[in-house]
Design a protein around this motif. Structure first.
Motif, PDB file in Angstrom:
ATOM      1  N   VAL A  36      97.196  90.372 -41.148  1.00 14.23           N
ATOM      2  CA  VAL A  36      95.773  90.581 -41.415  1.00 14.23           C
ATOM      3  C   VAL A  36      94.938  89.804 -40.396  1.00 14.23           C
ATOM      4  O   VAL A  36      95.119  88.596 -40.227  1.00 14.23           O
ATOM      5  N   GLY A  37      94.030  90.497 -39.730  1.00 16.18           N
ATOM      6  CA  GLY A  37      93.177  89.857 -38.733  1.00 16.18           C
ATOM      7  C   GLY A  37      91.961  89.199 -39.373  1.00 16.18           C
ATOM      8  O   GLY A  37      90.870  89.778 -39.374  1.00 16.18           O
ATOM      9  N   PHE A  38      92.122  87.992 -39.900  1.00 15.48           N
ATOM     10  CA  PHE A  38      90.966  87.240 -40.393  1.00 15.48           C
ATOM     11  C   PHE A  38      90.109  86.786 -39.208  1.00 15.48           C
ATOM     12  O   PHE A  38      88.884  86.782 -39.286  1.00 15.48           O
ATOM     13  N   GLU A  39      90.750  86.387 -38.143  1.00 12.76           N
ATOM     14  CA  GLU A  39      90.179  85.989 -36.851  1.00 12.76           C
ATOM     15  C   GLU A  39      89.386  84.686 -36.897  1.00 12.76           C
ATOM     16  O   GLU A  39      89.550  83.832 -36.046  1.00 12.76           O
ATOM     17  N   GLY A  95      98.412  85.650 -41.391  1.00 13.34           N
ATOM     18  CA  GLY A  95      97.004  85.617 -41.013  1.00 13.34           C
ATOM     19  C   GLY A  95      96.831  85.366 -39.523  1.00 13.34           C
ATOM     20  O   GLY A  95      97.483  84.496 -38.945  1.00 13.34           O
ATOM     21  N   SER A  96      95.955  86.137 -38.887  1.00 11.15           N
ATOM     22  CA  SER A  96      95.660  85.979 -37.468  1.00 11.15           C
ATOM     23  C   SER A  96      94.302  85.307 -37.303  1.00 11.15           C
ATOM     24  O   SER A  96      93.318  85.717 -37.931  1.00 11.15           O
ATOM     25  N   PHE A  97      94.255  84.281 -36.440  1.00 12.26           N
ATOM     26  CA  PHE A  97      93.026  83.518 -36.225  1.00 12.26           C
ATOM     27  C   PHE A  97      92.814  83.296 -34.724  1.00 12.26           C
ATOM     28  O   PHE A  97      93.765  83.040 -33.980  1.00 12.26           O
ATOM     29  N   VAL A  98      91.562  83.395 -34.303  1.00 13.96           N
ATOM     30  CA  VAL A  98      91.186  83.218 -32.898  1.00 13.96           C
ATOM     31  C   VAL A  98      90.257  82.028 -32.778  1.00 13.96           C
ATOM     32  O   VAL A  98      89.227  81.961 -33.470  1.00 13.96           O
ATOM     33  N   PHE A  99      90.589  81.100 -31.900  1.00 12.58           N
ATOM     34  CA  PHE A  99      89.768  79.916 -31.653  1.00 12.58           C
ATOM     35  C   PHE A  99      89.020  80.051 -30.328  1.00 12.58           C
ATOM     36  O   PHE A  99      89.539  80.629 -29.367  1.00 12.58           O
ATOM     37  N   GLY A 100      87.797  79.510 -30.296  1.00 14.92           N
ATOM     38  CA  GLY A 100      87.051  79.456 -29.050  1.00 14.92           C
ATOM     39  C   GLY A 100      85.860  80.384 -28.982  1.00 14.92           C
ATOM     40  O   GLY A 100      85.208  80.477 -27.928  1.00 14.92           O
TER      41      GLY A 100
END
Length: 474
Positions: A265-268, A304-309
């Motif tokens: 799941v792309g929570f991002e 869970g998928s998370f993107v930082f920045g």
């Protein structure tokens, strides 16, 4: 005709210390799909450099190389080598679509976009002696797709040999996603017919499946009919979906009944302002916690998928995200550093603002900072990314996440899945080098199932009306 198809190794997959299991999960399905269009008397091989060495002592007539951004340098190296020997070289894939002029310097023919319409046309042109230097995909359909050449894949080298794709693209338009660039010039989301998808599933041995579709739930009517058709097959399967579709009444229930046991799941981001900035509209005003609870209530684990920045992230984002993920009982998490891929709106924005640091594609791997962050330094962003992985996958964190489960079986399943994924990388390395990864699949199946179950595979006992199924493609 002697045809050699190559998937070069991603730069980040070539560590001399150990080989992460994620690079030995899936066979090169795209190349195996293209191989299905070749003539029966063509001699064809597929080499996946993630699990085997590329033998460059051969003399193929045609070389086909699939290129991702962090395999571009290696792909061009192989292309130049084979061209120098007189082979006809084709390059295609995400990176070629984004930068076709760059790729064309190393190829006789380049392909942009998906290849279902252009690849057969190229083969006809090649046999007629008039191949074009470039083919751009415009007609998007999966109708009449030939069977995937799975006979060319060494199943023993992969943990998940039964990977499958029944759609292309995604209906959403997030700014940081490669998909929009790849599918430019035609439909950006379309599916097989349900009958064709079910027939492909029927051809796969064993219990486990992994749908590699960007968004398996993207067409709700198609997905519902597919899940109805799969009910009674006795399959255990994994896939990717969105918070929005998880919260939609009815669809998740059908998926779980047909065997869904783990969902990417792309929570991002846990910051709503970031979602608006990146046009991730499908996540705005969605209750992430409710989505996780729905999945867990139906026996589905969460990656869970998370993107930082992103521009609204500061140095506190790492600890806040990790604590949120552990507190909600997410079994596994995938973290990324925001990466502006060429061809995306994010890349255009960053380039226009002068925020790109370089164009060393080897470092565009979501593990290195390649742009100037807005609210922290590049060092803070990179260090925070690595810290997030360490903190989330500490044994103490895994046990805290497991403690959110109401039953002992659920807690044990959480520990087994999270621990097995990240805590035993040296053991995975040994299995990969010994070509024994496939032998661990029964362990994965047992964890997904929530405990030991019969290995018998029931026949499908119920399916939607065939005439109705055939209508459900876009």
């Amino acid at each position: 005709m002697r045809v050699k198809m190559i998937l070069p190794a991603l730069t980040e997959a070539t560590s001399p210390l150990f080989r992460p299991i994620k690079y030995s999960l899936f066979p090169p399905l795209g190349l195996a799909t293209l191989a299905g269009y070749l003539d029966p008397d063509d001699e064809v091989t597929i080499t996946d450099e993630h699990v085997q060495k590329v033998d460059t002592s051969d003399e193929p007539d045609l070389v086909v190389i699939q290129v991702y951004i962090t395999s571009a340098r290696r792909a061009y190296e192989l292309a130049d080598l084979y061209r120098a020997r007189g082979a006809y070289v084709c390059l295609g894939g995400l990176h070629v679509t984004s930068l076709p002029e760059e790729a064309a310097r190393h190829a006789d023919t380049v392909f942009t976009g998906p290849g279902e319409d252009t690849w057969p046309r190229f083969l006809a042109d090649l046999r007629a002696g008039r191949p074009a230097p470039r083919y751009d995909s415009t007609e998007r359909t999966l109708t009449g797709l030939p069977p995937v050449r799975r006979d060319l894949i060494d199943r023993s080298r992969y943990l998940v040999p039964n990977s499958i794709v029944v759609s292309r693209g995604c209906p959403h338009v997030c700014d940081f996603c490669y998909k929009e660039a790849f599918f430019e010039g035609g439909k950006s989301f379309y599916t097989q017919t349900v009958d064709a998808a079910l027939a492909e599933i029927d051809r796969l041995p064993g219990r486990h499946l992994y749908f590699l579709d960007d968004h398996l739930f993207g067409n709700a009517r198609f997905a519902a009919a597919l899940f109805d058709g799969m009910r009674g097959m006795g399959r255990l399967w994994q896939a990717a979906g969105t918070v929005q579709t998880v919260l939609r009444p009815g669809l998740l229930e059908k998926a779980a009944e047909s065997g869904l046991r783990s969902l990417f799941v792309g929570f991002e981001t846990v910051n709503t302002a970031n979602l608006a900035e990146q046009r991730k509209w499908q996540n705005i005003d969605r209750d992430y916690g409710a989505a996780i609870r729905r999945l867990h209530d139906h026996g589905v684990m969460v990656n869970g998928s998370f993107v930082f920045g992103m521009d609204h992230d500061d140095a506190s984002v790492f600890d806040r995200t990790v604590e949120w993920a552990i507190g909600n009982g997410i079994e596994t998490a995938t973290f990324h550093i925001l990466t502006p891929y060429p061809g995306t709106r994010l890349y255009e924005r960053m380039a226009k603002a002068g925020r790109l640091l370089h164009s060393d594609w080897d470092r565009y791997d979501t593990r290195h900072v390649v742009f100037e962050p807005a609210r922290m330094t590049a060092r803070q962003l990179e260090d925070g990314y690595w810290r997030a992985y360490r903190d989330f996958y500490r044994w103490g964190s895994i046990l805290r996440g497991a403690a959110t489960k109401p039953t002992l079986a659920g807690r044990m399943r959480h520990v087994a899945y999270a621990g097995g994924w990240k805590k035993f990388e040296p053991a995975w390395d040994l299995a990969i080098r010994a070509r024994q990864v496939g032998r661990t699949l029964p362990v994965l199946e047992t964890i997904l199932a929530g405990g030991p179950r019969s290995r018998t595979r029931p026949r499908r006992t119920e399916a939607p009306d065939p005439a109705r199924r055939r209508e459900l493609s876009v």
